[in-house]
Design an enzyme around this catalytic site. Structure first.
Site, mmCIF file in Angstrom:
data_model
loop_
_atom_site.group_PDB
_atom_site.id
_atom_site.type_symbol
_atom_site.label_atom_id
_atom_site.label_comp_id
_atom_site.label_asym_id
_atom_site.label_seq_id
_atom_site.Cartn_x
_atom_site.Cartn_y
_atom_site.Cartn_z
ATOM 1 N N ARG A 12 0.855 -1.177 0.000
ATOM 2 C CA ARG A 12 0.000 0.000 0.000
ATOM 3 C C ARG A 12 0.888 1.222 0.000
ATOM 4 N NH1 ARG A 12 -3.344 0.945 5.347
ATOM 5 N NH2 ARG A 12 -3.313 3.055 4.495
ATOM 6 N N GLU A 192 5.018 8.562 0.609
ATOM 7 C CA GLU A 192 4.655 8.114 -0.736
ATOM 8 C C GLU A 192 5.892 7.640 -1.484
ATOM 9 O OE1 GLU A 192 1.505 9.638 -4.146
ATOM 10 O OE2 GLU A 192 2.416 11.078 -2.765
ATOM 11 N N ASN A 193 5.711 6.609 -2.318
ATOM 12 C CA ASN A 193 6.796 6.027 -3.122
ATOM 13 C C ASN A 193 7.943 5.499 -2.253
ATOM 14 O OD1 ASN A 193 5.490 6.690 -5.619
ATOM 15 N ND2 ASN A 193 6.149 8.811 -5.299
ATOM 16 N N ARG A 194 7.601 5.101 -1.052
ATOM 17 C CA ARG A 194 8.554 4.553 -0.084
ATOM 18 C C ARG A 194 9.610 5.579 0.352
ATOM 19 N NH1 ARG A 194 4.847 1.718 0.231
ATOM 20 N NH2 ARG A 194 4.786 -0.556 0.121
ATOM 21 N N LEU A 195 9.328 6.870 0.153
ATOM 22 C CA LEU A 195 10.225 7.919 0.634
ATOM 23 C C LEU A 195 9.764 8.330 2.024
ATOM 24 C CD1 LEU A 195 10.658 10.003 -2.651
ATOM 25 C CD2 LEU A 195 12.135 8.197 -1.717
#
Length: 223
Positions: A12, A192-195
């Protein structure tokens, strides 16, 4: 059985909040207080549940989930049987790690430090606040020891319940609390975007505040 492909596809995107140096408190204890209060306000199940990691006699880590029972700028408190595995580990090696995971808020907090036993007075104060059934349970459970079946445990509980039915339940001398004195905090907010946002607080051993309280240095970590 689930295939590896199905498990790999479980993901997710985190985008509910952010954490940066302009909004985070300079004190890790104050920052924890803010996040802990928000976890309670969100009515999460057991917001005070924390994973406690200790090191055994073979230098192997072991984890379990324990309930936080208090915190302030002196540290984070939990209670246990002193014959339990975690207590025996701490007797030999007081280094310890805590982790709070608040998934609905996409947050976690990691704390490392050293554990020290509470005074008998502090342990007694909390013990007397517990429901009587929990007080009796502390006497009954030989925590982490092998038992042949649950019926023996329940029989012992009924025996101790009868013993203490007319008076207060005394504090067992093998039961009490630990305070985890932190040396490092990490606050993690999913991004978001694993950042992800990661802020680390470490003890500043070179500087002390005017009231001789610990001073903390804050850094952002790459996700």
């Amino acid at each position: 059985m689930h295939s590896n492909e199905e498990i790999q596809a479980m993901r997710r995107n985190y985008n509910s909040d952010s954490l940066d140096e302009t909004t985070a408190d300079v004190s890790p204890f104050a920052q924890f207080e803010t996040w802990f209060s928000q976890a309670r306000e969100a009515q999460l199940l057991e917001p005070n549940a924390m994973i406690v990691a200790t090191i055994d006699e073979n230098n192997c880590p072991m984890t379990r989930t324990v309930l936080l029972k208090g915190f302030d700028e002196k540290g984070f408190v939990f209670y246990t049987n002193f014959h339990s595995r975690k207590a025996q580990h701490l007797e030999n090696n007081p280094n310890i790690a805590l982790q709070f995971l608040w998934l609905p808020l996409e947050r976690q907090v990691m704390i490392t430090g050293r554990a020290e036993k509470l005074s008998t007075k502090e342990s007694l104060s909390y013990f007397l606040s517990r429901p009587k059934g929990s007080q009796i349970g502390a006497w009954v459970s030989q925590q982490s020891q092998i038992i042949s079946n649950k019926s023996l445990l329940l029989a012992q509980f009924e025996k101790m319940k009868e013993k203490f039915k007319h008076g207060d339940v005394p504090l067992p001398d093998f039961w009490g609390g630990y305070r985890v004195v932190p040396e490092r905090f990490e606050f993690w907010q999913g991004g978001e975007n694993r950042l992800h946002d990661r802020l680390e607080y470490t003890l500043d051993t070179q500087n002390k505040t005017t009231d001789d309280a610990p001073s903390w240095v804050r850094h952002r970590l790459s996700p």
